[in-house]
Design a protein around this motif. Structure first.
Motif, PDB file in Angstrom:
ATOM      1  N   TRP A   1       0.823  -1.212   0.000  1.00 17.66           N
ATOM      2  CA  TRP A   1       0.000   0.000   0.000  1.00 17.66           C
ATOM      3  C   TRP A   1       0.856   1.261   0.000  1.00 17.66           C
ATOM      4  CZ3 TRP A   1      -4.551  -0.886  -1.612  1.00 17.66           C
ATOM      5  CH2 TRP A   1      -5.225  -2.056  -1.289  1.00 17.66           C
ATOM      6  N   GLY A   2       2.041   1.192   0.625  1.00 19.63           N
ATOM      7  CA  GLY A   2       2.938   2.345   0.595  1.00 19.63           C
ATOM      8  C   GLY A   2       3.428   2.645  -0.808  1.00 19.63           C
ATOM      9  N   GLY A   3       3.613   1.584  -1.618  1.00 24.76           N
ATOM     10  CA  GLY A   3       3.997   1.787  -3.011  1.00 24.76           C
ATOM     11  C   GLY A   3       2.948   2.570  -3.760  1.00 24.76           C
ATOM     12  N   ALA A   4       1.677   2.295  -3.466  1.00 25.15           N
ATOM     13  CA  ALA A   4       0.597   3.047  -4.107  1.00 25.15           C
ATOM     14  C   ALA A   4       0.637   4.511  -3.700  1.00 25.15           C
ATOM     15  CB  ALA A   4      -0.750   2.434  -3.746  1.00 25.15           C
ATOM     16  N   MET A   5       0.993   4.763  -2.435  1.00 28.72           N
ATOM     17  CA  MET A   5       1.071   6.145  -1.964  1.00 28.72           C
ATOM     18  C   MET A   5       2.202   6.894  -2.679  1.00 28.72           C
ATOM     19  SD  MET A   5       1.711   7.576   1.934  1.00 28.72           S
ATOM     20  CE  MET A   5       3.306   6.764   2.052  1.00 28.72           C
ATOM     21  N   VAL A   6       3.377   6.288  -2.748  1.00 27.68           N
ATOM     22  CA  VAL A   6       4.510   6.921  -3.434  1.00 27.68           C
ATOM     23  C   VAL A   6       4.209   7.079  -4.916  1.00 27.68           C
ATOM     24  CG1 VAL A   6       6.929   6.613  -4.088  1.00 27.68           C
ATOM     25  CG2 VAL A   6       6.190   6.050  -1.765  1.00 27.68           C
ATOM     26  N   GLY A   7       3.640   6.031  -5.515  1.00 27.58           N
ATOM     27  CA  GLY A   7       3.335   6.074  -6.939  1.00 27.58           C
ATOM     28  C   GLY A   7       2.331   7.144  -7.298  1.00 27.58           C
ATOM     29  N   ARG A   8       1.432   7.463  -6.376  1.00 27.97           N
ATOM     30  CA  ARG A   8       0.430   8.489  -6.664  1.00 27.97           C
ATOM     31  C   ARG A   8       1.098   9.856  -6.852  1.00 27.97           C
ATOM     32  NH1 ARG A   8      -3.215   6.898  -3.348  1.00 27.97           N
ATOM     33  NH2 ARG A   8      -4.394   5.884  -4.997  1.00 27.97           N
ATOM     34  N   PHE A   9       2.080  10.152  -5.997  1.00 29.88           N
ATOM     35  CA  PHE A   9       2.756  11.443  -6.113  1.00 29.88           C
ATOM     36  C   PHE A   9       3.722  11.469  -7.294  1.00 29.88           C
ATOM     37  CE2 PHE A   9       1.643  11.341  -1.518  1.00 29.88           C
ATOM     38  CZ  PHE A   9       0.833  12.474  -1.500  1.00 29.88           C
ATOM     39  N   VAL A  10       4.432  10.364  -7.510  1.00 33.98           N
ATOM     40  CA  VAL A  10       5.333  10.292  -8.661  1.00 33.98           C
ATOM     41  C   VAL A  10       4.528  10.343  -9.955  1.00 33.98           C
ATOM     42  CG1 VAL A  10       6.983   8.835  -9.890  1.00 33.98           C
ATOM     43  CG2 VAL A  10       7.102   9.017  -7.404  1.00 33.98           C
ATOM     44  N   GLY A  11       3.417   9.612  -9.971  1.00 33.79           N
ATOM     45  CA  GLY A  11       2.576   9.592 -11.164  1.00 33.79           C
ATOM     46  C   GLY A  11       2.012  10.951 -11.506  1.00 33.79           C
TER      47      GLY A  11
ATOM     48  N   LEU B   1      -1.427   4.504 -18.302  1.00 30.13           N
ATOM     49  CA  LEU B   1      -2.253   3.403 -17.817  1.00 30.13           C
ATOM     50  C   LEU B   1      -1.797   2.076 -18.421  1.00 30.13           C
ATOM     51  CD1 LEU B   1      -4.750   2.453 -16.221  1.00 30.13           C
ATOM     52  CD2 LEU B   1      -6.125   2.927 -18.264  1.00 30.13           C
ATOM     53  N   ALA B   2      -1.559   2.056 -19.722  1.00 27.62           N
ATOM     54  CA  ALA B   2      -1.131   0.826 -20.401  1.00 27.62           C
ATOM     55  C   ALA B   2       0.207   0.337 -19.862  1.00 27.62           C
ATOM     56  CB  ALA B   2      -1.050   1.059 -21.907  1.00 27.62           C
ATOM     57  N   VAL B   3       1.149   1.252 -19.686  1.00 28.03           N
ATOM     58  CA  VAL B   3       2.470   0.867 -19.173  1.00 28.03           C
ATOM     59  C   VAL B   3       2.361   0.343 -17.742  1.00 28.03           C
ATOM     60  CG1 VAL B   3       4.732   1.746 -18.503  1.00 28.03           C
ATOM     61  CG2 VAL B   3       3.748   2.414 -20.695  1.00 28.03           C
ATOM     62  N   SER B   4       1.555   1.006 -16.915  1.00 23.88           N
ATOM     63  CA  SER B   4       1.375   0.560 -15.532  1.00 23.88           C
ATOM     64  C   SER B   4       0.771  -0.840 -15.480  1.00 23.88           C
ATOM     65  CB  SER B   4       0.478   1.545 -14.768  1.00 23.88           C
ATOM     66  OG  SER B   4       1.088   2.807 -14.657  1.00 23.88           O
ATOM     67  N   ALA B   5      -0.227  -1.086 -16.330  1.00 20.55           N
ATOM     68  CA  ALA B   5      -0.865  -2.403 -16.361  1.00 20.55           C
ATOM     69  C   ALA B   5       0.110  -3.470 -16.852  1.00 20.55           C
ATOM     70  CB  ALA B   5      -2.108  -2.364 -17.236  1.00 20.55           C
ATOM     71  N   ALA B   6       0.902  -3.136 -17.866  1.00 20.38           N
ATOM     72  CA  ALA B   6       1.882  -4.098 -18.382  1.00 20.38           C
ATOM     73  C   ALA B   6       2.913  -4.442 -17.316  1.00 20.38           C
ATOM     74  CB  ALA B   6       2.572  -3.516 -19.628  1.00 20.38           C
ATOM     75  N   MET B   7       3.372  -3.442 -16.587  1.00 20.55           N
ATOM     76  CA  MET B   7       4.327  -3.686 -15.507  1.00 20.55           C
ATOM     77  C   MET B   7       3.705  -4.539 -14.405  1.00 20.55           C
ATOM     78  SD  MET B   7       6.141   0.069 -15.179  1.00 20.55           S
ATOM     79  CE  MET B   7       7.011  -0.402 -13.680  1.00 20.55           C
TER      80      MET B   7
ATOM     81  N   ILE C   1      -1.769   4.954 -10.203  1.00 21.55           N
ATOM     82  CA  ILE C   1      -2.474   5.910 -11.070  1.00 21.55           C
ATOM     83  C   ILE C   1      -3.741   5.329 -11.699  1.00 21.55           C
ATOM     84  CG2 ILE C   1      -0.274   7.015 -11.649  1.00 21.55           C
ATOM     85  CD1 ILE C   1      -0.776   5.701 -14.519  1.00 21.55           C
ATOM     86  N   MET C   2      -3.994   4.047 -11.483  1.00 23.40           N
ATOM     87  CA  MET C   2      -5.026   3.385 -12.283  1.00 23.40           C
ATOM     88  C   MET C   2      -6.426   3.936 -12.056  1.00 23.40           C
ATOM     89  SD  MET C   2      -3.924  -0.604 -12.633  1.00 23.40           S
ATOM     90  CE  MET C   2      -2.302  -1.042 -13.260  1.00 23.40           C
ATOM     91  N   PHE C   3      -6.859   4.032 -10.801  1.00 21.95           N
ATOM     92  CA  PHE C   3      -8.240   4.443 -10.574  1.00 21.95           C
ATOM     93  C   PHE C   3      -8.540   5.838 -11.118  1.00 21.95           C
ATOM     94  CE2 PHE C   3     -11.916   6.058  -8.418  1.00 21.95           C
ATOM     95  CZ  PHE C   3     -12.784   4.976  -8.367  1.00 21.95           C
ATOM     96  N   PRO C   4      -7.777   6.874 -10.736  1.00 20.87           N
ATOM     97  CA  PRO C   4      -8.116   8.198 -11.247  1.00 20.87           C
ATOM     98  C   PRO C   4      -7.973   8.308 -12.764  1.00 20.87           C
ATOM     99  CG  PRO C   4      -6.029   8.257 -10.066  1.00 20.87           C
ATOM    100  CD  PRO C   4      -6.641   6.928  -9.787  1.00 20.87           C
ATOM    101  N   THR C   5      -7.023   7.561 -13.352  1.00 22.71           N
ATOM    102  CA  THR C   5      -6.830   7.620 -14.799  1.00 22.71           C
ATOM    103  C   THR C   5      -8.004   6.978 -15.536  1.00 22.71           C
ATOM    104  OG1 THR C   5      -4.434   7.529 -14.494  1.00 22.71           O
ATOM    105  CG2 THR C   5      -5.278   7.039 -16.686  1.00 22.71           C
ATOM    106  N   ILE C   6      -8.394   5.789 -15.105  1.00 26.76           N
ATOM    107  CA  ILE C   6      -9.546   5.121 -15.725  1.00 26.76           C
ATOM    108  C   ILE C   6     -10.797   5.966 -15.538  1.00 26.76           C
ATOM    109  CG2 ILE C   6     -11.035   3.083 -15.662  1.00 26.76           C
ATOM    110  CD1 ILE C   6      -8.569   1.526 -14.599  1.00 26.76           C
ATOM    111  N   PHE C   7     -10.959   6.519 -14.340  1.00 26.76           N
ATOM    112  CA  PHE C   7     -12.142   7.316 -14.024  1.00 26.76           C
ATOM    113  C   PHE C   7     -12.251   8.525 -14.948  1.00 26.76           C
ATOM    114  CE2 PHE C   7     -15.036   9.839 -11.476  1.00 26.76           C
ATOM    115  CZ  PHE C   7     -15.803   8.899 -10.795  1.00 26.76           C
ATOM    116  N   SER C   8     -11.148   9.255 -15.101  1.00 23.86           N
ATOM    117  CA  SER C   8     -11.168  10.458 -15.939  1.00 23.86           C
ATOM    118  C   SER C   8     -11.347  10.101 -17.408  1.00 23.86           C
ATOM    119  CB  SER C   8      -9.879  11.264 -15.747  1.00 23.86           C
ATOM    120  OG  SER C   8      -8.740  10.502 -16.127  1.00 23.86           O
TER     121      SER C   8
END
Length: 417
Positions: free
Chosen positions: A282-292, A305-311, A340-347
């Motif tokens: 969950w901490g990775g998601a927190m860091v990734g949100r700011f980096v993203g 989004l595509a790159v994140s999903a592939a990774m 970044i997935m949820f806000p990106t898909i949502f938007s």
């Protein structure tokens, strides 16, 4: 695990220029505490699942009913909660949500004697309160100041939500799993009584606080029938599926990390020790949100989004096929890809929907029920083929998300400024 609320688009529009001259820092600070609290409570499930599985000798499918009851509330409660908040306002909606969540936590005390069934009922009541909080708090943040800075305020509060999901597993490991073998079901009594006291105290504070009274309105005249909306914007259906699969995969992975790290050929950690590592996920998601947020100033949303999903797919496959520290850190690193997935898909789902955005947002938020479905599917696989191979299901979930990002990579023709 920060979720955007169905009322957001309309709520943001309510902020007026006069708001710029008003100080909302006190109200915003109080609301930010809510984001932290529900993030921590949600992440506690990842610790609660292996504990209850050991206490009641549950199969993996039975243990995943914890997530089904919790995230099923988003599907069943979101729309009624939205109607309630529109009727009584944001502040009272927060009080109702906190009180309901507090009652759910109190129910854990008799559940420790009554058995697993009452635990599931308590989780549903708790999640119903959290859902109501989301319905009230997310749009409230957007109107606590100028509309031009609403996105920044919401990003800040969602950062505290991610902090809560990072802290939650550590707190749960300390309070629930430190003596799990001797305490049994009773181990949950004190932690959830403390949570109940905190939530009810916050409910009292919000009830007495003099917060800005901003109405939660909903102009029914601007609604577009969902059937017409889906027919004219098929991309919306793809976005709904992507949200369903993303939330399902994220929750399923978090739910199985403790058991995965307990496998001898992975780490052989005890339940209590493994629970601490959930915070890395969950901490990775927190860091990734700011980096993203920085990266996406220059990279198109669909590509990111595509790159994140592939990774995510690659990392899950490394965890499934590997062993030792490589497999362990691969599965924990998936949290960074989820950021970044949820806000990106949502938007992307709401792009250019105009007056139908509010209705579409409601549909997208109901897709959060994926968190109730996919973990059960992984539980079925875990019972048949083992925990490690069961992670193939989340890997498959990320593939349609990869396709969605690639399919609409040029949706936003201009890059963010």
């Amino acid at each position: 695990m920060a979720f955007i609320n169905t009322s957001q688009p309309a709520a943001a529009a309510q902020a007026t220029p006069a708001a710029a001259s008003t100080s909302y820092s006190g109200a915003l600070s109080m609301v930010t505490m809510l984001f932290f609290m529900w993030g921590m409570i949600t992440a506690l499930n990842d610790v609660l699942i292996p504990h209850l599985r050991a206490v009641y000798t549950l199969s993996y499918v039975q243990a995943m009913l914890v997530q089904s009851c919790f995230f099923g509330a988003y599907f069943l409660i979101s729309l009624p909660a939205g109607a309630l908040v529109r009727r009584i306002g944001y502040q009272r909606g927060v009080v109702v949500g906190l009180t309901t969540a507090g009652i759910g936590c109190l129910m854990f005390y008799p559940a420790a004697q009554a058995g697993f069934g009452l635990f599931l009922a308590a989780l549903f009541v708790l999640a119903g309160g959290i859902t109501t909080l989301q319905v009230a708090a997310n749009p409230y943040v957007t109107v606590l100041g100028p509309a031009a800075t609403a996105s920044g305020r919401l990003t800040l509060t969602q950062g505290f939500n991610s902090l809560g999901t990072t802290v939650g597993p550590v707190v749960g490991a300390w309070l629930i799993l430190s003596d799990a073998t001797s305490a049994g079901a009773d181990a949950v009594k004190v932690p959830y009584l403390l949570l109940a006291g905190t939530l009810l105290a916050l409910a009292g504070a919000f009830a007495l606080a003099k917060l800005p009274q901003v109405g939660a309105t909903d102009d029914a005249g601007e609604r577009t029938p969902l059937r017409q909306l889906v027919r004219s914007h098929p991309r919306l259906l793809f976005a709904v599926l992507a949200i369903f699969l993303y939330v399902g995969a994220e929750v399923a992975i978090g739910s199985f990390i403790v058991n995965f790290l307990g496998e001898r050929h992975i780490s052989g950690l005890s339940v209590a020790s493994a629970a601490h590592y959930v915070s890395f996920y969950w901490g990775g998601a927190m860091v990734g949100r700011f980096v993203g947020a920085l990266v996406m100033r220059r990279v198109r949303a669909g590509l990111a989004l595509a790159v994140s999903a592939a990774m995510a797919v690659a990392l899950v496959l490394v965890a499934v096929l590997g062993s030792g520290p490589v497999a362990m850190w691969a599965i924990l690193a998936v949290g960074l890809c989820n950021a970044i997935m949820f806000p990106t898909i949502f938007s992307m789902g709401l792009h250019q929907l105009g007056a139908g955005a509010g209705q579409a947002a409601g549909l997208l938020c109901m897709a959060i029920v994926g968190g109730a479905v996919v973990p059960v599917g992984q539980g079925m696989l875990a019972d048949i083929v083992g925990v490690q191979w069961s992670f193939l299901l989340p890997a498959v979930c990320y593939l349609p998300i990869l396709w969605f990002g690639a399919r609409y990579v040029n949706l936003f023709r201009e890059k963010a400024a």
